[in-house]
Design an enzyme around this catalytic site. Structure first.
Site, PDB file in Angstrom:
ATOM      1  N   GLY A  80      32.432 -20.198  34.956  1.00 30.86           N
ATOM      2  CA  GLY A  80      31.582 -21.357  34.778  1.00 30.86           C
ATOM      3  C   GLY A  80      30.742 -21.222  33.524  1.00 30.86           C
ATOM      4  N   GLU A  99      35.775 -14.182  36.115  1.00 28.08           N
ATOM      5  CA  GLU A  99      37.069 -14.775  35.786  1.00 28.08           C
ATOM      6  C   GLU A  99      36.921 -15.839  34.711  1.00 28.08           C
ATOM      7  OE1 GLU A  99      38.127 -14.908  40.535  1.00 28.08           O
ATOM      8  OE2 GLU A  99      37.521 -16.696  39.453  1.00 28.08           O
ATOM      9  N   PRO A 100      36.544 -15.459  33.510  1.00 33.58           N
ATOM     10  CA  PRO A 100      36.330 -16.470  32.479  1.00 33.58           C
ATOM     11  C   PRO A 100      37.644 -17.013  31.912  1.00 33.58           C
ATOM     12  CG  PRO A 100      35.968 -14.273  31.595  1.00 33.58           C
ATOM     13  CD  PRO A 100      36.299 -14.093  33.039  1.00 33.58           C
ATOM     14  N   GLY A 101      37.670 -18.313  31.744  1.00 35.01           N
ATOM     15  CA  GLY A 101      38.803 -18.932  31.058  1.00 35.01           C
ATOM     16  C   GLY A 101      38.298 -19.533  29.762  1.00 35.01           C
ATOM     17  N   CYS A 154      51.312 -45.482  25.004  1.00 36.99           N
ATOM     18  CA  CYS A 154      51.192 -46.885  25.362  1.00 36.99           C
ATOM     19  C   CYS A 154      50.311 -47.044  26.594  1.00 36.99           C
ATOM     20  CB  CYS A 154      52.556 -47.509  25.546  1.00 36.99           C
ATOM     21  SG  CYS A 154      53.391 -47.593  23.955  1.00 36.99           S
ATOM     22  N   GLU A 155      49.054 -46.734  26.387  1.00 42.18           N
ATOM     23  CA  GLU A 155      48.013 -46.781  27.384  1.00 42.18           C
ATOM     24  C   GLU A 155      46.739 -46.460  26.621  1.00 42.18           C
ATOM     25  OE1 GLU A 155      47.795 -44.734  31.563  1.00 42.18           O
ATOM     26  OE2 GLU A 155      49.865 -44.816  30.896  1.00 42.18           O
ATOM     27  N   TYR A 177      38.072 -35.859  31.642  1.00 39.75           N
ATOM     28  CA  TYR A 177      36.721 -35.395  31.960  1.00 39.75           C
ATOM     29  C   TYR A 177      35.641 -36.048  31.109  1.00 39.75           C
ATOM     30  CZ  TYR A 177      39.367 -31.377  33.818  1.00 39.75           C
ATOM     31  OH  TYR A 177      40.238 -30.573  34.474  1.00 39.75           O
TER      32      TYR A 177
HETATM   33  C1  LIG Z   1      39.660 -22.244  36.652  1.00 42.78           C
HETATM   34  C2  LIG Z   1      39.098 -21.080  37.285  1.00 42.78           C
HETATM   35  C3  LIG Z   1      38.366 -20.153  36.545  1.00 42.78           C
HETATM   36  C4  LIG Z   1      38.048 -20.326  35.081  1.00 42.78           C
HETATM   37  O1  LIG Z   1      37.041 -21.257  34.849  1.00 42.78           O
HETATM   38  P1  LIG Z   1      36.454 -21.487  33.355  1.00 42.78           P
HETATM   39  O2  LIG Z   1      35.482 -22.562  33.488  1.00 42.78           O
HETATM   40  O3  LIG Z   1      37.609 -21.860  32.483  1.00 42.78           O
HETATM   41  O4  LIG Z   1      35.885 -20.209  32.900  1.00 42.78           O
HETATM   42  C5  LIG Z   1      37.906 -19.038  37.211  1.00 42.78           C
HETATM   43  N1  LIG Z   1      38.153 -18.841  38.522  1.00 42.78           N
HETATM   44  C6  LIG Z   1      38.849 -19.715  39.266  1.00 42.78           C
HETATM   45  C7  LIG Z   1      39.100 -19.433  40.698  1.00 42.78           C
HETATM   46  C8  LIG Z   1      39.347 -20.861  38.678  1.00 42.78           C
HETATM   47  O5  LIG Z   1      40.031 -21.731  39.430  1.00 42.78           O
END
Ligand SMILES: *Cc1c(COP(=O)(O)O)cnc(C)c1O
Length: 413
Positions: A218, A259-261, A328-329, A302
């Site tokens: 998050g 768990e950073p994305g 086309c939208e 979003y």
């Molecule tokens: C998507 C997700 C993340 C990554 O969230 P970010 O906002 O991209 O850091 C981490 N943990 C879980 C379980 C997720 O589904």
């Protein structure tokens, strides 16, 4: 990355194209580990769904990262990229018992987020340790689509169900090795996050054999100048010392996991698209690019605001534009945006295009998904080829003789 390097990449590999800067990914990874250096055992599990190119996964592995996966396919991608099963955690939502069993058989860590599956899995495999996903019912961030900790959310086991959860654990004699939460995609307020963490610590006390506590993710990154971003350093200091204190109380050193994305890959990404048409209407000037929500859906899905730079004319006079796609939208990337004067043929660069961009791309309008290029140590390396017409028809079953074209009537006088 320099605009000139991006322009060269667009010329060499064509457009639209995604470009990822490895240096930015590495520095974000280091920034996060640095912020939590006061913690004895830290584990970062990169969230594959943000950007799942196998070379990005290998880059993360080389940094010492683990993986957070949400489908059996992501698990298999991780294994293919060379991860050890024990450094992968499977954190799905709403998947079948069979899929969880398949992941467990591959040796990865299992994270369960509902009591039904917990009871079934525990009944069949009491010997396999399991992490549980808790929903602390804390709102993080403002957009309800990306806040997954609140009361109506489908994610996690409610903290109000802990007694039932404990009963299942006791009856099945299963072993809980981790506690997890993932409250949402935007941590704006560190105190709210710390509040949710307290709920997690409280829950953790119910389990004697924990190895880790996973705080999900998050972390917010800035999408435009002036955006608030999560103060990682402050979070590291506050949560880190609280975590260390908790471990003392618990009687054992646990691993603090995240768990950073988005935090790791968002800012590393650049999406390059060419302007096909500049169209004046009675109300605005449209710049239409050779892309749309088939390649970058976040603005439409979003309301995300991606900064857009005209890298072909960075010194040009600023004008107001609505940047739209060719689908086309309605596929508006940005309205009333001040951008350096745009001419047809110019290359626009969409910033923050690393997370949830390529991975959400589709073939809508029968368009090809773009190529992906890694910018690494001063050179451009192709890491995914642009799709071709063959890719579009690969899985289609052509019933050659079932339908035949209507014959034209032959008129005879
Ligand atoms: C998507 C997700 C993340 C990554 O969230 P970010 O906002 O991209 O850091 C981490 N943990 C879980 C379980 C997720 O589904």
């Amino acid at each position: 990355m320099k605009h000139n390097d991006l322009l060269k990449i667009a010329k060499t590999y064509g457009d639209p194209v995604y470009v990822y800067d490895s240096e930015k990914i590495i520095s974000q990874y280091k920034r996060l580990t640095n912020a939590f250096k006061n913690v004895n055992q830290l584990r970062l599990n990169y969230a594959v769904k943000a950007l799942s190119n196998i070379n990005i996964l290998k880059l993360m592995n080389s940094l010492g990262s683990g993986l957070d996966t949400v489908s059996i396919q992501e698990v298999k991608l991780g294994l293919l990229a060379g991860y050890k099963p024990e450094s992968i955690i499977f954190t799905p939502n709403g998947v079948s018992l069979e899929e969880i069993e398949e992941a467990a058989a591959l040796g990865v860590n299992i994270n369960i987020d509902n009591l039904s599956i917990l009871e079934q899995f525990g009944g069949k495999h009491p010997d396999i340790p399991v992490c549980i996903r808790i929903n602390p019912h804390v709102m993080a961030g403002g957009n309800s689509n990306i806040s997954v900790g609140h009361i109506d959310s489908k994610f996690g086991i409610s903290i109000h169900q802990i007694p039932h959860l404990l009963r299942i654990v006791e009856l099945t004699k299963m072993n809980i090795n981790g506690i997890h939460m993932h409250t949402g995609s935007d941590i704006l307020d560190i105190d709210v996050f710390l509040y949710a963490s307290e709920i997690l610590f409280e829950t953790a006390k119910n389990f004697k054999n924990l190895e880790f506590i996973d705080f999900g993710s998050g972390f917010k990154v800035p999408y435009k100048t002036g955006d608030i971003e999560t103060n990682i350093e402050e979070l590291g200091k506050k949560l880190g010392s609280r975590f260390t204190a908790f471990c003392k109380e618990y009687g054992r050193d646990l691993t603090l996991a995240f768990e950073p994305g988005k935090f790791l890959v968002s800012e590393a990404g650049h999406f390059l698209a060419k302007v096909n048409v500049v169209k004046q209407t009675t109300s605005t000037v449209f710049a239409s690019v050779d892309s749309g929500f088939n390649h970058l859906i976040r603005p439409m899905l979003y309301g995300a605001s991606h900064e857009i730079v005209n890298i072909s004319n960075t010194g040009g006079k600023e004008r107001y534009y609505s940047v739209v796609g060719y689908i086309c939208e309605t596929d508006t990337f940005a309205s009333n945006r001040r951008i350096n004067e745009i001419a047809e043929g110019d290359i626009l660069c969409f910033k923050n295009a690393g997370a949830y961009c390529f991975t959400m791309a589709s073939n809508y309008n029968s368009r090809f998904r773009p190529a992906e290029v890694l910018w690494h140590e001063g050179r451009a390396i192709l890491i995914r080829e642009r799709e071709t017409f063959d890719d579009l028809i690969r899985n289609q079953v052509d019933l050659k003789d079932l339908f035949v074209p209507k014959k034209e009537k032959v008129h005879q006088d």
